[in-house]
Design a protein around this motif. Structure first.
Motif, PDB file in Angstrom:
ATOM      1  N   ALA A 124      28.586  44.428  36.347  1.00 42.60           N
ATOM      2  CA  ALA A 124      29.790  43.650  36.596  1.00 42.60           C
ATOM      3  C   ALA A 124      30.667  44.444  37.559  1.00 42.60           C
ATOM      4  O   ALA A 124      30.871  45.652  37.374  1.00 42.60           O
ATOM      5  CB  ALA A 124      30.538  43.373  35.303  1.00 42.60           C
ATOM      6  N   THR A 125      31.161  43.780  38.584  1.00 45.62           N
ATOM      7  CA  THR A 125      31.997  44.423  39.596  1.00 45.62           C
ATOM      8  C   THR A 125      33.346  43.742  39.631  1.00 45.62           C
ATOM      9  O   THR A 125      33.436  42.543  39.909  1.00 45.62           O
ATOM     10  CB  THR A 125      31.334  44.349  40.981  1.00 45.62           C
ATOM     11  OG1 THR A 125      30.036  44.946  40.928  1.00 45.62           O
ATOM     12  CG2 THR A 125      32.183  45.077  42.016  1.00 45.62           C
ATOM     13  N   LEU A 126      34.395  44.489  39.344  1.00 42.41           N
ATOM     14  CA  LEU A 126      35.751  43.962  39.331  1.00 42.41           C
ATOM     15  C   LEU A 126      36.491  44.499  40.549  1.00 42.41           C
ATOM     16  O   LEU A 126      36.465  45.707  40.819  1.00 42.41           O
ATOM     17  CB  LEU A 126      36.490  44.371  38.050  1.00 42.41           C
ATOM     18  CG  LEU A 126      35.863  43.926  36.727  1.00 42.41           C
ATOM     19  CD1 LEU A 126      34.867  44.956  36.206  1.00 42.41           C
ATOM     20  CD2 LEU A 126      36.930  43.683  35.676  1.00 42.41           C
ATOM     21  N   SER A 127      37.144  43.620  41.287  1.00 43.38           N
ATOM     22  CA  SER A 127      37.826  44.051  42.510  1.00 43.38           C
ATOM     23  C   SER A 127      39.204  43.425  42.609  1.00 43.38           C
ATOM     24  O   SER A 127      39.458  42.363  42.051  1.00 43.38           O
ATOM     25  CB  SER A 127      36.982  43.700  43.744  1.00 43.38           C
ATOM     26  OG  SER A 127      36.693  42.325  43.786  1.00 43.38           O
ATOM     27  N   TRP A 128      40.075  44.109  43.343  1.00 41.02           N
ATOM     28  CA  TRP A 128      41.441  43.624  43.528  1.00 41.02           C
ATOM     29  C   TRP A 128      42.011  44.185  44.830  1.00 41.02           C
ATOM     30  O   TRP A 128      41.483  45.133  45.411  1.00 41.02           O
ATOM     31  CB  TRP A 128      42.326  44.000  42.339  1.00 41.02           C
ATOM     32  CG  TRP A 128      42.452  45.464  42.057  1.00 41.02           C
ATOM     33  CD1 TRP A 128      43.428  46.316  42.488  1.00 41.02           C
ATOM     34  CD2 TRP A 128      41.542  46.263  41.271  1.00 41.02           C
ATOM     35  NE1 TRP A 128      43.191  47.581  42.021  1.00 41.02           N
ATOM     36  CE2 TRP A 128      42.073  47.573  41.267  1.00 41.02           C
ATOM     37  CE3 TRP A 128      40.376  45.989  40.553  1.00 41.02           C
ATOM     38  CZ2 TRP A 128      41.425  48.620  40.596  1.00 41.02           C
ATOM     39  CZ3 TRP A 128      39.744  47.027  39.887  1.00 41.02           C
ATOM     40  CH2 TRP A 128      40.266  48.324  39.909  1.00 41.02           C
ATOM     41  N   ALA A 129      43.102  43.599  45.281  1.00 38.63           N
ATOM     42  CA  ALA A 129      43.686  43.966  46.572  1.00 38.63           C
ATOM     43  C   ALA A 129      44.304  45.366  46.515  1.00 38.63           C
ATOM     44  O   ALA A 129      44.896  45.757  45.504  1.00 38.63           O
ATOM     45  CB  ALA A 129      44.747  42.949  46.974  1.00 38.63           C
ATOM     46  N   PRO A 130      44.169  46.142  47.590  1.00 43.43           N
ATOM     47  CA  PRO A 130      44.760  47.482  47.645  1.00 43.43           C
ATOM     48  C   PRO A 130      46.255  47.405  47.972  1.00 43.43           C
ATOM     49  O   PRO A 130      46.809  46.314  48.148  1.00 43.43           O
ATOM     50  CB  PRO A 130      43.980  48.143  48.779  1.00 43.43           C
ATOM     51  CG  PRO A 130      43.681  47.002  49.711  1.00 43.43           C
ATOM     52  CD  PRO A 130      43.440  45.800  48.826  1.00 43.43           C
ATOM     53  N   LEU A 131      46.903  48.566  48.079  1.00 43.70           N
ATOM     54  CA  LEU A 131      48.334  48.593  48.399  1.00 43.70           C
ATOM     55  C   LEU A 131      48.616  47.962  49.751  1.00 43.70           C
ATOM     56  O   LEU A 131      49.624  47.275  49.929  1.00 43.70           O
ATOM     57  CB  LEU A 131      48.850  50.042  48.384  1.00 43.70           C
ATOM     58  CG  LEU A 131      48.983  50.699  47.009  1.00 43.70           C
ATOM     59  CD1 LEU A 131      49.391  52.157  47.164  1.00 43.70           C
ATOM     60  CD2 LEU A 131      49.996  49.949  46.157  1.00 43.70           C
ATOM     61  N   ASP A 132      47.741  48.207  50.719  1.00 43.78           N
ATOM     62  CA  ASP A 132      47.890  47.583  52.037  1.00 43.78           C
ATOM     63  C   ASP A 132      46.637  46.764  52.321  1.00 43.78           C
ATOM     64  O   ASP A 132      45.642  47.280  52.828  1.00 43.78           O
ATOM     65  CB  ASP A 132      48.081  48.642  53.125  1.00 43.78           C
ATOM     66  CG  ASP A 132      48.532  48.041  54.447  1.00 43.78           C
ATOM     67  OD1 ASP A 132      48.123  46.895  54.744  1.00 43.78           O
ATOM     68  OD2 ASP A 132      49.300  48.683  55.178  1.00 43.78           O
ATOM     69  N   PRO A 133      46.659  45.461  52.009  1.00 41.58           N
ATOM     70  CA  PRO A 133      45.443  44.639  52.152  1.00 41.58           C
ATOM     71  C   PRO A 133      44.941  44.510  53.575  1.00 41.58           C
ATOM     72  O   PRO A 133      43.768  44.192  53.783  1.00 41.58           O
ATOM     73  CB  PRO A 133      45.888  43.275  51.602  1.00 41.58           C
ATOM     74  CG  PRO A 133      47.094  43.558  50.766  1.00 41.58           C
ATOM     75  CD  PRO A 133      47.774  44.709  51.437  1.00 41.58           C
ATOM     76  N   LEU A 134      45.822  44.740  54.568  1.00 43.65           N
ATOM     77  CA  LEU A 134      45.393  44.590  55.955  1.00 43.65           C
ATOM     78  C   LEU A 134      44.710  45.839  56.502  1.00 43.65           C
ATOM     79  O   LEU A 134      44.023  45.770  57.519  1.00 43.65           O
ATOM     80  CB  LEU A 134      46.592  44.235  56.839  1.00 43.65           C
ATOM     81  CG  LEU A 134      47.284  42.905  56.527  1.00 43.65           C
ATOM     82  CD1 LEU A 134      48.404  42.643  57.533  1.00 43.65           C
ATOM     83  CD2 LEU A 134      46.291  41.750  56.538  1.00 43.65           C
TER      84      LEU A 134
END
Length: 353
Positions: free
Chosen positions: A150-160
């Motif tokens: 299972a791989t869980l991912s989320w946006a970093p502090l600076d998504p760009l």
């Protein structure tokens, strides 16, 4: 994780050798070469430059701050998970703890290994309790035994500018190459060898790069406990060609102490493994079947302890504690196939649990 000492040789001279630059070149050339090689390498270079007394500007200071915040976040999640479930860490923090004080190992993903499916979903729940995630990917590997990730991912502090943060939780340490090498579920007891083999396994997806070489140099200064045992372990896990290649690359930049001896001892094993793989290729052997989960919908089944497999219209649907997935073998799926899977979900029994 291990309590061995930190390495002491990750410095600017090593980085100049690694990137084939003159020590007389301005450190800006080192930063540019690192960024062109692999984006996350800049974090390492900036931290080494800062430690050496170079003044960082606002942009590089913030880039380093974001990377350290990311690494701290992974450490907090690992601590939260470890407080509830026994897990092993591959690479990441397991190697970063041996880097010199103040030097930041590039922070990519956090890879965790658990003992089985029940533990996998328990760990996933702990992560979800501590972190809001954008996606939960699921994959299944069938061979001699069934394994999953299972791989869980989320946006970093600076998504760009930065890659998504990501935690991978698997029921096996090394998933092989999908063709000749089988899944090897349990990592070695020695954390140094666990990380070394994890780096070597990356060779099935890409060429070795500078971070791999630095990792090998760092690990060479804190272990292994025994070169003889290390050789036997590498043979057992069938990664002699990859480990030998990795150590040869790292050895061109720095002495590797016990790993230099390990590389020499692995030369016959590497040749034997290549012959073994060649024979398997000639037979057309396949070690395992890999299928990927295309998410159909999220779910919150707090009382589930395992995934449930269903078959509908020739497809396989997996209902898991955190979501429902259509199992596919490639990224391209016909829209009508996806829609048919969605339509089938309401008609599937959810048990047993």
């Amino acid at each position: 994780m291990s309590t061995r000492a930190r390495a002491d040789s990750v410095d600017l001279p090593l980085l100049y050798r690694l990137f084939d630059l003159s020590p007389d070149d301005d450190v800006r050339f080192l930063v540019r070469r690192a960024r062109a090689t692999r984006e996350s390498l800049v974090q390492l270079v900036l931290s080494v430059a800062e430690r050496a007394g170079h003044r960082l500007g606002t942009g590089s200071t913030d880039e380093l701050r974001r990377a350290r915040t990311r690494a701290d976040g992974y450490r907090r999640l690992h601590t939260a998970v470890s407080a509830v479930h026994p897990v092993r860490v591959l690479k990441g923090p397991a190697i970063a703890q041996h880097y010199p004080e103040g030097v930041l190992r590039p922070t990519g993903d956090l890879d965790l290994v658990v003992s089985g499916e029940r533990e996998l979903w328990n760990v996933v729940r702990v992560v979800l309790d501590h972190q809001t995630v954008d996606a939960i990917d699921y994959s299944l590997v069938d061979g001699e035994h069934r394994h999953m990730m299972a791989t869980l991912s989320w946006a970093p502090l600076d998504p760009l500018l930065d890659r998504d943060a990501k935690i991978e939780v698997g029921t096996a340490a090394y998933f092989g190459d999908g063709a000749m090498l089988p899944v090897r579920s349990r990592p070695p007891a020695d954390d140094v060898l666990t990380s070394l083999l994890a780096i070597a396994e990356e060779r099935f997806q890409r060429a070795f790069h500078a971070v791999d070489a630095i990792d090998a140099i760092v690990l060479s200064q804190v272990g292994p406990d025994s070169v003889v045992d290390a050789e036997a372990t590498v043979r057992e896990f069938r990664l002699a060609p990859e480990v030998a290649e990795l150590l040869a690359r790292a050895g061109r930049c720095a002495p590797l102490g016990p790993f230099d001896e390990l590389r020499r001892r692995l030369e016959p094993a590497a040749e034997q493994e290549r012959e073994l793989r060649g024979a398997a290729t000639a037979r057309g052997a396949a070690a395992q079947r890999i299928r990927y989960g295309m998410e159909l919908r999220r779910a919150h089944r707090s009382d589930w302890r395992r995934a449930v497999e269903h078959h509908a219209g020739g497809d396989t649907l997996m209902l898991t504690p955190v979501g429902d997935y259509l199992l596919v073998e490639s990224e391209l799926v016909a829209p009508d196939r996806y829609e048919a899977a969605l339509s089938a979900l309401p008609h599937l029994p959810e048990g047993p649990r």
